[in-house]
Design an enzyme around this catalytic site. Structure first.
Site, short mmCIF file in Angstrom:
data_model
loop_
_atom_site.label_atom_id
_atom_site.label_comp_id
_atom_site.label_asym_id
_atom_site.label_seq_id
_atom_site.Cartn_x
_atom_site.Cartn_y
_atom_site.Cartn_z
CE LYS A 133 -25.31 1.21 -18.14
NZ LYS A 133 -26.76 1.50 -18.03
CD GLU A 175 -28.68 5.29 -20.04
OE1 GLU A 175 -28.41 4.08 -20.03
OE2 GLU A 175 -29.20 5.89 -19.07
CB CYS A 219 -27.41 5.34 -16.53
SG CYS A 219 -29.00 5.28 -15.65
#
Length: 530
Positions: A342, A282, A392
């Site tokens: 995301k 990321e 994440c």
């Protein structure tokens, strides 16, 4: 009261001690047992909340200091307090449900329901600190294949409440030895019967971890699958830690390009097998490569050198000046391809709810981003392989990989950026979550982190390769692709929701029983005095 308060805090500290990087997973049942003993020594709902809240502070304050490393103590203290409130609610539920027969299982239900609530509310919830995420090295981990993180947490909680039941029974028996026996001097049926629940609790306390240990044989082997693919995880590292690490965005991109090209040289020299897919972390390109030709050219050249598609973690700027945290498949020939935006964005970090209100408490409110959630099925396709992505923060949520698995993910990947949390325990806590997810869904999992820890995780939760922190590194491994489905994947969220429903029903039953008992007592008293 002071002794109970201290015991509650110690219970929270035991829960904290069970989390990585410490391998002391067995402290979690002990912490639950101690908190249960505290809750069983009283009846008031207020004190139940208070003791649970103190345990929550003892747990979350040492667990979450990384949230305030670069922004001061206010966010850390606020988040820890909110999380502690849910343990306070568990304390209330413990006092209410503790009146029902078979109370150890009711309290384990209550713990699971409280974790569900904390993982859902407010602002989408904060699942960090679920008991399951401290069990990556423990005997309970294989249970994740049956019911995911909720089942692991339930099993740990039930082991603790059952241990408390046994201890309370032993204490009651020792206190009762001084009492005068009956005419025969032998215990009657009531005395014998009162040991039924403690014995059952003791057996449960032993059998649950042993069941998890026995399930290890059912987990897939590290190379067991339908076929295999060679993956590489690139950790380019960052020029400096902190919230402003990406002020040198070009340096971060250059680091990952450089380490990828170095890997290409090592492959050419025969030191590593040629990867089929390369996973970058990321934020490995915070320069939007869809808008910046220089960034696009660097990534294309790296893909050409390594002769494989690269999964690039990039910050993309939208037309309305909001941003998306994306992972794109990038090839030398075609440039950007499949993309995962995301979907679970981090409140108070990637975006700030009620920005004007929170700005009153901290100047760092303006440092929060303007990221917007994406959509899609959570998978991207590279080298003919369906890869499920949880970026994440997403890996903490049960729902993150569910869409991926329903879309046929054969391999899982967690691109992450932990540079914003410094040299803290956060990266190890997150790595443990990835290990739980690998077992839950029966898939190999690749973690690529900007500054570490990156890892290759097998479907049985074992770490096959792991990087050091703060150094450029490349991990290369042959991993299996699998298409089979675990019971946890097939059942999805329904078992946890069923536990929440049963807990609510239990509270209703306990309240009704208490009112009926009070009414009966009042009627009996009125009859006697009449």
């Amino acid at each position: 009261m002071a002794a109970r308060s201290l015991s509650a805090i110690v219970a929270g500290l035991l829960l904290f001690g069970s989390f990585p990087p410490r391998p002391w997973w067995f402290l979690a049942p002990l912490g639950i047992a101690l908190l249960t003993l505290v809750l069983r020594t009283g009846a008031g709902l207020r004190s139940g909340f208070g003791y649970g809240f103190l345990a929550g502070l003892g747990f979350f304050l040492p667990l979450l200091p990384w949230t305030g490393i670069y922004v001061g103590p206010v966010p850390w203290l606020a988040l820890s307090t909110v999380c502690a409130v849910y343990l306070g609610l568990f304390g209330v539920l413990g006092r209410v449900l503790g009146r029902l027969p078979g109370w150890p299982i009711w309290l384990a239900f209550a713990w699971t329901a409280a974790e569900w609530g904390r993982s859902s509310f407010p602002f989408g919830g904060f699942p960090w600190g679920r008991l399951a995420f401290g069990q990556a090295d423990g005997w309970f981990l294989p249970l994740a294949m049956l019911g995911g993180a909720p089942l692991v947490s339930f099993a740990v909680a039930l082991s603790g409440t059952c241990a408390a039941a046994v201890l309370l029974a032993v204490r009651r028996d020792r206190l009762g030895k001084g009492r005068k026996p009956g005419v025969s001097g032998a215990p009657g049926p009531t005395a014998r019967g009162r040991w039924v629940v403690p014995v059952a609790a003791g057996l449960t306390c032993l059998l649950l971890p042993l069941a998890g240990l026995g399930l290890r044989a059912a987990l897939p082997g590290p190379l067991e699958g339908d076929s295999t693919i060679t993956v590489a995880a690139i950790q380019g590292s960052v020029p400096r830690l902190g919230l402003d690490f990406n002020a040198q965005r070009r340096a971060v991109l250059d680091n990952h390009v450089r380490r990828t090209e170095q890997l290409a040289d090592e492959v050419a020299a025969g030191r590593f097998p040629a990867p089929d897919v390369v996973v970058w972390p990321e934020n490995s390109s915070d320069i939007d490569p869809l808008r910046n030709p220089d960034a696009a050219a660097l990534i294309s050249e790296a893909a050409r050198r390594i002769s494989a598609p690269i999964l690039v973690g990039a910050v993309l700027v939208n037309g309305d000046r909001t941003t998306t945290n994306s992972v794109m498949v990038w090839t030398a020939e075609g440039g950007p391809g499949d993309r995962h935006d995301k979907k679970i964005v981090q409140p108070f970090g990637e975006y700030l709810p009620m920005r004007g209100f929170f700005r009153l408490f901290s100047d760092y409110a303006d440092k929060a981003g303007y990221f917007v959630p994406g959509n899609g099925d959570g998978t991207i396709r590279a080298s003919g392989t369906e890869i499920g992505i949880a970026t994440c923060y997403e890996v903490a949520f049960d729902r993150a990989f569910r869409d991926s698995m329903q879309s046929g993910a054969q391999l899982l990947a967690v691109p992450t950026n932990n540079a914003t949390f410094g040299d803290s325990e956060m990266t190890y806590q997150q790595l443990a979550m990835s290990r739980v997810r690998a077992v839950e869904h029966g898939r190999s999992l690749v973690v690529a982190a900007t500054s570490g820890v990156s890892a290759i995780i097998a479907a049985d939760g074992s770490v096959r390769q792991e990087s050091a922190q703060f150094v450029p590194e490349a991990l290369v491994a042959e991993v299996p692709l699998r298409s089979s489905t675990t019971p946890a994947t097939a059942l999805g969220p329904w078992p946890e929701l069923a536990v929440v429903f049963v807990t609510v029903v239990g509270v209703v039953v306990a309240v009704v029983r208490r009112r009926v008992d009070r009414r009966s007592s009042d009627n009996l008293a009125a009859t006697v005095h009449g």
